[in-house]
Design a protein around this motif. Sequence first.
Motif, short mmCIF file in Angstrom:
data_model
loop_
_atom_site.label_atom_id
_atom_site.label_comp_id
_atom_site.label_asym_id
_atom_site.label_seq_id
_atom_site.Cartn_x
_atom_site.Cartn_y
_atom_site.Cartn_z
N ARG A 1 0.71 -1.18 -0.38
CA ARG A 1 0.45 0.21 -0.15
C ARG A 1 0.78 1.62 0.14
NH1 ARG A 1 -5.45 -0.94 0.31
NH2 ARG A 1 -5.80 -2.66 1.18
N PRO A 2 2.04 1.30 -0.95
CA PRO A 2 1.91 2.03 -1.12
C PRO A 2 2.03 4.25 -1.35
CG PRO A 2 2.31 1.53 -3.61
CD PRO A 2 1.98 0.79 -2.93
N ASP A 3 2.36 5.22 -1.23
CA ASP A 3 2.04 6.88 -1.84
C ASP A 3 2.01 6.37 -3.13
OD1 ASP A 3 1.52 7.38 1.07
OD2 ASP A 3 4.07 7.97 1.07
N VAL A 4 2.86 5.71 -3.91
CA VAL A 4 3.71 5.94 -5.11
C VAL A 4 3.63 4.82 -5.93
CG1 VAL A 4 4.18 7.84 -7.35
CG2 VAL A 4 3.36 8.58 -4.63
N ALA A 5 3.07 3.86 -7.02
CA ALA A 5 3.32 3.47 -7.64
C ALA A 5 3.69 4.24 -8.67
CB ALA A 5 2.87 1.98 -7.84
N ILE A 6 5.24 3.60 -9.48
CA ILE A 6 5.66 3.85 -10.44
C ILE A 6 5.91 2.55 -11.36
CG2 ILE A 6 7.39 4.74 -12.41
CD1 ILE A 6 8.86 6.37 -9.73
N VAL A 7 4.88 2.37 -12.61
CA VAL A 7 4.88 1.67 -13.38
C VAL A 7 4.56 1.82 -14.40
CG1 VAL A 7 2.64 -0.47 -14.60
CG2 VAL A 7 2.09 0.87 -11.34
N ASP A 8 5.67 0.65 -15.22
CA ASP A 8 6.01 1.26 -17.41
C ASP A 8 4.39 0.48 -17.69
OD1 ASP A 8 7.08 0.64 -19.30
OD2 ASP A 8 9.01 -0.77 -18.80
N VAL A 9 4.93 1.46 -18.76
CA VAL A 9 2.90 0.87 -19.42
C VAL A 9 3.36 -0.40 -20.32
CG1 VAL A 9 2.20 1.86 -21.57
CG2 VAL A 9 2.68 3.50 -19.60
N ARG A 10 4.38 -0.58 -20.33
CA ARG A 10 4.98 -1.82 -21.17
C ARG A 10 5.14 -2.99 -19.94
NH1 ARG A 10 5.55 1.45 -25.67
NH2 ARG A 10 3.69 1.39 -26.77
N LEU A 11 4.65 -3.97 -19.51
CA LEU A 11 5.32 -5.07 -18.67
C LEU A 11 5.27 -6.42 -19.88
CD1 LEU A 11 3.24 -4.34 -15.68
CD2 LEU A 11 6.10 -4.32 -15.87
N PRO A 12 5.71 -7.38 -19.46
CA PRO A 12 5.91 -9.19 -20.03
C PRO A 12 4.11 -9.52 -20.07
CG PRO A 12 6.64 -9.30 -18.13
CD PRO A 12 7.18 -7.59 -17.95
N ASP A 13 3.78 -9.10 -19.01
CA ASP A 13 2.70 -10.64 -19.21
C ASP A 13 1.27 -9.68 -19.06
OD1 ASP A 13 3.19 -9.25 -16.52
OD2 ASP A 13 2.44 -10.74 -15.77
N ASP A 14 1.40 -7.77 -19.55
CA ASP A 14 0.10 -7.68 -18.97
C ASP A 14 0.15 -6.18 -19.29
OD1 ASP A 14 -2.51 -7.10 -19.95
OD2 ASP A 14 -3.54 -8.22 -18.02
N SER A 15 -0.40 -5.57 -19.51
CA SER A 15 -0.19 -3.73 -19.81
C SER A 15 -0.10 -3.53 -18.62
CB SER A 15 -1.07 -3.69 -20.58
OG SER A 15 -1.40 -1.87 -20.24
N GLY A 16 0.67 -2.62 -18.39
CA GLY A 16 0.99 -1.39 -17.17
C GLY A 16 -0.09 -0.40 -16.79
N LEU A 17 -0.80 -0.16 -17.70
CA LEU A 17 -2.47 -0.09 -17.60
C LEU A 17 -3.68 -0.47 -17.01
CD1 LEU A 17 -2.43 1.50 -22.19
CD2 LEU A 17 -1.72 3.08 -19.18
#
Length: 218
Positions: A49-65
């Motif tokens: 439960r972080p304050d912020v998550a920085i997520v790559d749009v493109r991940l190997p198993d699904d979209s970061g979106l």
Amino acid sequence: MAPISVVLVDDHEIVRKGLADLLQLDNTITVVGEAGSAREALDVIPRARPDVAIVDVRLPDDSGLVVCDRVRRLSPGTQVIMLSSFSDPELQARAIQAGAAGYLLKEIRTSQILDAVRQVAGGEPLFDAATKRRILQQVHSPDSPKQRYATLTNQERQVLARVGAGMSNRQIGEELHLAEKTVKNYLSSVMAKLGVERRTQAAVMYSRGDFGDPKDLV
């Protein structure tokens, strides 16, 4: 005050390490978790439960979106910043629709990413109302699958045809003489333009003729 807690999601360990080193230059920010895939992210983030998550749009198993959309429901207090190598209005629009607080390019300067984390952790999104309107107006979402298909580049159509034929990214890369990562990038763009979240959805639409007769499309 407690430090701002951050989880980093990127499939490249060296990118995560670089981001962690940059963020922890500021003693008001602490990295509390990392993930290299969508599945890992959806395990780590709800627990940390972080304050912020920085997520790559493109991940190997699904979209970061997809990760962003689910995180906003599983951990409502977590603000998500999407990270991408591409300045793509369509991806930015989808990030807004998924509930992201911001969209940053990987070439961003250290001071900018630190400012961005502080800003969204303080409850102020990087996307203000005017920016959201501008980005969403830039992206015209055609009504029909055939109109969406018409927005694809020739290379994107070649990739989609092979996805529809059941080929893996590696097989597509070998046939089109592309790196597997490049195929993933093309596929992410295809899915964004078609308005789908998974390659299986794109494959089904292609094979059942939503865009026209498959034998006439390539």
